[in-house]
Design a protein around this motif. Sequence first.
Motif: not given
Length: 171
Positions: A24-25, A31-33, A81-85
Amino acid sequence: MTTRPLTRYDRSMLRLMNDRRSRPLYATAARRRLAVAAHVLLTAATGGLMTYSFLAEGQPVWALVVMAALLLPWMIATGAINAATRGLLELREQALDERQSAERARVRARAHQAMTLLLAATAASLLTAGAVDGNAPTVYAAPVLIAVLVVHWLMPLWVAGLTAQDEPEEA
């Protein structure tokens, strides 16, 4: 090309970076931005406080307390950010597939270009300030160089967070 087997460390980092509980983050581009913007702002605030404590007369203990308080949200933003990537910049090369390896190279190239521009602007600013003032701005040189070093270290993470694509919807 030979591939090395994944170590226990690689497998645990791969599991950690692919844990979907924090999705969800970073589920949407907005949300990533927001996570990247929060990370940039928290980094700038901490850097500003560090500069203040470096230049201030006496012992500004409150600045250290505020910097310590900012550390937890900074770590949460870093994790988002690490989880998003999916750990694009944190995993070792042998834990990445070919697509991720190519994406890492693209992110690093973009970050390098952005840092080159930032370093040129910083050098020009310091030289201009020195020319206007009549001497080199030595008091500000150390904090500015530290700030640029921190941005150089974090720029690939920010670029990766801003360029990460949405994950496909599960069927």
